[in-house]
Scaffold this active site. Structure first.
Site, PDB file in Angstrom:
ATOM      1  N   GLN A 102       0.846  -1.195   0.000  1.00 12.79           N
ATOM      2  CA  GLN A 102       0.000   0.000   0.000  1.00 12.79           C
ATOM      3  C   GLN A 102       0.883   1.247   0.000  1.00 12.79           C
ATOM      4  OE1 GLN A 102      -3.436  -0.533   3.030  1.00 12.79           O
ATOM      5  NE2 GLN A 102      -1.917  -2.048   3.641  1.00 12.79           N
ATOM      6  N   HIS A 120      -1.510   1.732  -4.068  1.00 10.91           N
ATOM      7  CA  HIS A 120      -1.859   3.149  -3.864  1.00 10.91           C
ATOM      8  C   HIS A 120      -0.938   4.098  -4.619  1.00 10.91           C
ATOM      9  CE1 HIS A 120      -4.013   1.877   0.120  1.00 10.91           C
ATOM     10  NE2 HIS A 120      -4.732   1.609  -0.953  1.00 10.91           N
ATOM     11  N   GLY A 189       2.869  -4.649   8.920  1.00 11.04           N
ATOM     12  CA  GLY A 189       2.859  -3.209   9.196  1.00 11.04           C
ATOM     13  C   GLY A 189       1.721  -2.434   8.590  1.00 11.04           C
TER      14      GLY A 189
HETATM   15  C1  BJW Z   1       4.798  -1.392  12.358  1.00 16.75           C
HETATM   16  C2  BJW Z   1       5.988  -0.833  12.734  1.00 16.75           C
HETATM   17  C3  BJW Z   1       7.112  -1.618  12.540  1.00 16.75           C
HETATM   18  C4  BJW Z   1       4.498   0.625  13.139  1.00 16.75           C
HETATM   19  N1  BJW Z   1       6.982  -2.838  12.005  1.00 16.75           N
HETATM   20  N2  BJW Z   1       4.699  -2.614  11.840  1.00 16.75           N
HETATM   21  C5  BJW Z   1     -15.249  -0.749   2.524  1.00 16.75           C
HETATM   22  C6  BJW Z   1     -15.559  -0.450   3.830  1.00 16.75           C
HETATM   23  C7  BJW Z   1     -15.331   0.832   4.331  1.00 16.75           C
HETATM   24  C8  BJW Z   1     -14.798   1.839   3.534  1.00 16.75           C
HETATM   25  C9  BJW Z   1     -14.491   1.535   2.240  1.00 16.75           C
HETATM   26  C10 BJW Z   1     -14.709   0.267   1.737  1.00 16.75           C
HETATM   27  N3  BJW Z   1     -14.280   0.248   0.445  1.00 16.75           N
HETATM   28  C11 BJW Z   1     -13.805   1.468   0.132  1.00 16.75           C
HETATM   29  C12 BJW Z   1     -13.923   2.282   1.190  1.00 16.75           C
HETATM   30  C13 BJW Z   1     -13.539   3.716   1.235  1.00 16.75           C
HETATM   31  C14 BJW Z   1     -12.074   3.945   1.499  1.00 16.75           C
HETATM   32  C15 BJW Z   1     -11.715   3.336   2.859  1.00 16.75           C
HETATM   33  O1  BJW Z   1     -11.099   2.299   2.967  1.00 16.75           O
HETATM   34  N4  BJW Z   1     -12.052   4.029   3.927  1.00 16.75           N
HETATM   35  C16 BJW Z   1     -11.786   3.565   5.295  1.00 16.75           C
HETATM   36  C17 BJW Z   1     -10.589   4.306   5.880  1.00 16.75           C
HETATM   37  C18 BJW Z   1     -13.009   3.803   6.101  1.00 16.75           C
HETATM   38  N5  BJW Z   1     -11.234   3.386   0.446  1.00 16.75           N
HETATM   39  C19 BJW Z   1     -11.011   4.055  -0.685  1.00 16.75           C
HETATM   40  O2  BJW Z   1     -11.516   5.157  -0.890  1.00 16.75           O
HETATM   41  C20 BJW Z   1     -10.124   3.417  -1.726  1.00 16.75           C
HETATM   42  N6  BJW Z   1     -10.711   3.469  -3.005  1.00 16.75           N
HETATM   43  C21 BJW Z   1     -11.767   2.728  -3.311  1.00 16.75           C
HETATM   44  O3  BJW Z   1     -12.236   1.931  -2.551  1.00 16.75           O
HETATM   45  O4  BJW Z   1     -12.222   2.931  -4.600  1.00 16.75           O
HETATM   46  C22 BJW Z   1     -13.500   2.395  -4.928  1.00 16.75           C
HETATM   47  C23 BJW Z   1     -14.518   3.392  -4.430  1.00 16.75           C
HETATM   48  C24 BJW Z   1     -14.638   4.568  -5.108  1.00 16.75           C
HETATM   49  C25 BJW Z   1     -15.582   5.476  -4.662  1.00 16.75           C
HETATM   50  C26 BJW Z   1     -16.361   5.208  -3.541  1.00 16.75           C
HETATM   51  C27 BJW Z   1     -16.179   4.018  -2.838  1.00 16.75           C
HETATM   52  C28 BJW Z   1     -15.249   3.082  -3.302  1.00 16.75           C
HETATM   53  C29 BJW Z   1      -8.806   4.193  -1.883  1.00 16.75           C
HETATM   54  C30 BJW Z   1      -7.947   4.148  -0.687  1.00 16.75           C
HETATM   55  C31 BJW Z   1      -6.714   5.032  -0.898  1.00 16.75           C
HETATM   56  C32 BJW Z   1      -5.843   5.127   0.338  1.00 16.75           C
HETATM   57  N7  BJW Z   1      -4.866   6.148   0.145  1.00 16.75           N
HETATM   58  C33 BJW Z   1      -3.847   6.386   1.163  1.00 16.75           C
HETATM   59  C34 BJW Z   1      -2.983   7.590   0.723  1.00 16.75           C
HETATM   60  C35 BJW Z   1      -2.018   7.183  -0.397  1.00 16.75           C
HETATM   61  C36 BJW Z   1      -1.218   8.355  -0.872  1.00 16.75           C
HETATM   62  C37 BJW Z   1      -0.294   8.890   0.162  1.00 16.75           C
HETATM   63  O5  BJW Z   1       0.645   8.192   0.604  1.00 16.75           O
HETATM   64  O6  BJW Z   1      -0.469  10.047   0.540  1.00 16.75           O
HETATM   65  O7  BJW Z   1      -3.052   5.207   1.344  1.00 16.75           O
HETATM   66  S1  BJW Z   1      -4.553   6.657   2.804  1.00 16.75           S
HETATM   67  C38 BJW Z   1      -3.270   5.818   3.675  1.00 16.75           C
HETATM   68  O8  BJW Z   1      -3.791   4.631   4.334  1.00 16.75           O
HETATM   69  C39 BJW Z   1      -2.306   5.294   2.583  1.00 16.75           C
HETATM   70  C40 BJW Z   1      -1.962   3.940   3.103  1.00 16.75           C
HETATM   71  O9  BJW Z   1      -1.459   3.131   2.054  1.00 16.75           O
HETATM   72  C41 BJW Z   1      -3.255   3.469   3.688  1.00 16.75           C
HETATM   73  C42 BJW Z   1      -3.104   2.342   4.689  1.00 16.75           C
HETATM   74  O10 BJW Z   1      -2.379   2.761   5.805  1.00 16.75           O
HETATM   75  P1  BJW Z   1      -1.378   1.746   6.500  1.00 16.75           P
HETATM   76  O11 BJW Z   1      -0.291   1.403   5.562  1.00 16.75           O
HETATM   77  O12 BJW Z   1      -2.129   0.630   7.086  1.00 16.75           O
HETATM   78  O13 BJW Z   1      -0.735   2.699   7.623  1.00 16.75           O
HETATM   79  P2  BJW Z   1      -1.233   2.994   9.116  1.00 16.75           P
HETATM   80  O14 BJW Z   1      -0.517   4.200   9.583  1.00 16.75           O
HETATM   81  O15 BJW Z   1      -2.690   3.010   9.207  1.00 16.75           O
HETATM   82  O16 BJW Z   1      -0.737   1.715   9.944  1.00 16.75           O
HETATM   83  C43 BJW Z   1       0.648   1.460  10.176  1.00 16.75           C
HETATM   84  C44 BJW Z   1       0.777   0.147  10.917  1.00 16.75           C
HETATM   85  O17 BJW Z   1       2.152  -0.149  11.041  1.00 16.75           O
HETATM   86  C45 BJW Z   1       0.187   0.162  12.341  1.00 16.75           C
HETATM   87  O18 BJW Z   1      -0.626  -1.011  12.511  1.00 16.75           O
HETATM   88  C46 BJW Z   1       1.417   0.085  13.241  1.00 16.75           C
HETATM   89  O19 BJW Z   1       1.198  -0.643  14.452  1.00 16.75           O
HETATM   90  C47 BJW Z   1       2.373  -0.651  12.352  1.00 16.75           C
HETATM   91  N8  BJW Z   1       3.775  -0.432  12.646  1.00 16.75           N
HETATM   92  N9  BJW Z   1       5.716   0.434  13.253  1.00 16.75           N
HETATM   93  C48 BJW Z   1       5.738  -3.284  11.680  1.00 16.75           C
HETATM   94  N10 BJW Z   1       8.324  -1.160  12.908  1.00 16.75           N
END
Ligand code: BJW
Ligand code: ZN
Length: 253
Positions: A102, A120, A189
């Site tokens: 991601q 992403h 992660g």
């Molecule tokens: C460690 C560590 C160490 C720390 N070792 N681990 C179904 C249900 C509900 C909602 C939706 C659904 N389907 C779609 C949605 C809507 C939405 C969504 O998911 N919303 C929810 C948040 C509610 N999704 C979308 O809109 C997606 N598109 C889509 O579905 O299109 C179809 C559609 C269109 C129109 C309407 C509806 C559907 C697109 C999602 C795009 C996400 N974009 C981002 C930004 C990318 C650009 C940028 O970088 O700026 O992507 S948001 C951000 O979150 C980024 C990440 O890739 C993503 C995930 O985050 P991640 O990687 O999990 O990070 P964290 O910070 O959350 O977690 C870090 C983890 O690491 C923690 O657990 C720590 O404990 C751990 N950690 N140190 C290992 N050393």
């Protein structure tokens, strides 16, 4: 790290033909990249996830552009960590291996991983909002204002996927296929709150995969993981690699 869990992970991976890995921001944390929902996820008092939207860019393209410009500047000197290196080395260890991320930081590629499925997008690419033309741009610092497309004069934006936008179709299809056929899915992660990426874990579990989670903190995966490896990816993955293959890949260079 729980030794019994590690032994179960080793056993599952030893018996696996098809392995898939899904990574999130936590895999890059030990390289110095802030996670989204961690304490470093604020920029000028704003939540990073609130800037990663088409609405934010429409309202104030310069502000959102500067958010990405600063992230690129911070990323430029950073290097892959042992977790990235182990995950790259595994491409030559398993008969079938798919690395799904991601993350937009390009650190898996920098560690030598080939064919990474970037769900992403990538912060080192830009795309024209008018004609869709994409190009790689590694200029640091980026210009302070979003540039104009050389082909049509349209406003350019980072080539990343914002909330409400579709994921790149080819990458998501390939990731779904890998999740559906994997014997083991290793989830590293991620808070697993963002869909459809998080749905890949459910899909893999329903299709019979053993799900191994590597994360120091609990995530939204909760009951979906078969094996929980609680610890930082840069420690857990080299340890797993050492037990599987004798190690060495994640250390030093
Ligand atoms: C460690 C560590 C160490 C720390 N070792 N681990 C179904 C249900 C509900 C909602 C939706 C659904 N389907 C779609 C949605 C809507 C939405 C969504 O998911 N919303 C929810 C948040 C509610 N999704 C979308 O809109 C997606 N598109 C889509 O579905 O299109 C179809 C559609 C269109 C129109 C309407 C509806 C559907 C697109 C999602 C795009 C996400 N974009 C981002 C930004 C990318 C650009 C940028 O970088 O700026 O992507 S948001 C951000 O979150 C980024 C990440 O890739 C993503 C995930 O985050 P991640 O990687 O999990 O990070 P964290 O910070 O959350 O977690 C870090 C983890 O690491 C923690 O657990 C720590 O404990 C751990 N950690 N140190 C290992 N050393
Ligand atoms: Zn254009």
């Amino acid at each position: 790290m729980n030794d019994e869990a590690l032994a179960r992970a080793v056993e599952a991976l030893r018996g696996a033909t098809e392995v898939a890995v899904l990574t999130g921001a936590g895999v890059s944390a030990e390289s110095g990249v802030p996670t989204f929902r961690g304490s470093g996820g604020l920029w000028r008092g704003r939540r990073a996830v609130d800037l990663a939207t088409p609405e934010a860019f429409a309202r104030d393209p310069t502000l959102v552009w500067q958010f990405y410009e600063e992230r690129r500047r911070n990323l430029e000197p950073l290097a892959p960590n042992p977790a990235h290196r182990v995950l790259a080395a595994w491409q030559d260890r398993f008969p079938a291996y798919t690395l799904i991320t991601q993350n937009v930081d390009g650190l898996h590629h920098a560690a030598g991983a080939r064919g990474v499925l970037e769900l992403h997008g990538n912060i080192w690419r830009v795309r024209c909002t008018a004609c869709g033309l994409e190009r790689e741009d590694r200029t640091v610092p980026f210009p302070a204002l979003p540039p104009r497309c050389a082909a049509c004069g349209g406003l350019e934006r980072p080539c990343v996927v914002w909330f409400g936008e579709n994921l790149p179709e080819d990458a998501f299809e390939a990731a779904s296929r890998a999740a559906a056929t994997a014997d083991v899915l290793v989830v590293v992660g991620t808070s697993a709150v963002v869909y459809p990426a998080a749905g890949l874990v459910t899909m893999a579990a329903h299709c019979g995969a053993t799900v191994i989670e590597v994360n120091p903190e609990p995530s939204a995966l909760a009951g979906e993981a078969t094996v929980l490896l609680r610890g930082p990816a840069g420690v857990v993955l080299p340890e797993l690699d050492a037990r599987l293959f004798g190690g060495g890949k994640g250390d030093g260079g």
